[in-house]
Design an enzyme around this catalytic site. Structure first.
Site: not given
Length: 259
Positions: A41, A110, A144
């Site tokens: 990431e 995200k 994540c």
């Protein structure tokens, strides 16, 4: 399918250094002849969030050209982690996926922003799923914090995704959560989980490493240490279909009663 996970340290707020590092790491990983590579990431900037409007990649253009060229050069599919992609509306934490021909075949911003690290103050959340196809296999990209939301993961596997690609900057202090969540997501979705974390430190965090390849039973096929490492392993996609037929959880779901 052979997959390599590039668990690298990230130079805080220094895209030029990070592009050079990743080019070298991809060259090194290519020696193992993987079918696919995955990066962590925010690998171009790290968590230098306060400067993303300055150092973020405008519409992801530099990253897309850079990764496209490497995918073609090495004839490898690349799940290009995520980068800070900025435009007039703000900055998103965005994943790009390229095929062997260097063509962009998927992207995902995200969805869940991690308030504990101030992401909500500097980033705009995504609004769409992370589904994409890799050589005929339906896959999903996650970033994540997304792995803490099983209903979001299931939204992808319920549509047939067989591999979950996870890019992360997960801290060492919550390593036990990282391992438990990833194993759980593999078992409950009967899919492969390919999770690439970063190594090293930034001014505020020490990161866990421990990138993992997990099969649909939840068995760990490969796990990195805390330091910089390229983890390579082979997965057998027929196992997904075998396990899903053996324990038919998707057929036995009762989504009408889950609200």
């Amino acid at each position: 399918m052979r997959i390599s996970l590039i668990q690298t340290d990230i130079a805080f707020g220094n895209p030029a250094m990070n592009y050079a590092t990743v080019a070298n790491k991809i060259s090194e990983a290519a020696a193992a002849s993987p079918d696919c590579l995955i990066l962590p990431e925010l690998w171009t900037t790290g968590y230098d969030l306060t400067r993303l409007e300055e150092i973020g990649d405008l519409d992801g253009a530099i990253t897309k050209e850079f990764i496209s060229s490497l995918a073609k050069q090495y004839n490898i599919n690349i799940v290009a982690g995520s980068v800070a992609s900025r435009n007039a509306s703000g900055v998103t934490n965005r994943m790009f996926i390229f095929n062997r021909a260097g063509e962009l075949v998927g992207e995902y911003s995200k969805l869940h922003l991690f308030q504990l690290m101030d992401e909500h103050l500097y980033l705009q959340p995504g609004e769409a799923k992370g589904l994409f196809s890799m050589e005929g296999t339906l896959c999903a990209g996650l970033i994540c914090y997304d792995i803490r939301f099983p209903e979001w993961v299931r939204a992808h596997t319920a549509q047939g995704a067989e591999i979950l690609f996870v890019s992360a900057e997960w801290p060492l202090s919550r390593l036990s959560h990282w391992r438990a969540l990833l194993i759980s997501r593999a078992i409950e979705n009967q899919c492969y989980v390919i999770a690439c974390n970063r190594a090293g430190n930034d001014p505020n965090n020490t990161f866990a490493g421990h990138s993992m390849i997990i099969d649909p039973w939840g068995d760990i096929l490969g796990e990195a240490s805390e330091g910089e490492e390229i983890l390579t392993g082979d997965i057998a996609l027929h196992k997904v279909r075998e396990i899903r037929s053996q324990i038919p959880i998707f057929a036995d779901r009762r989504p009408d009663l889950y609200e």
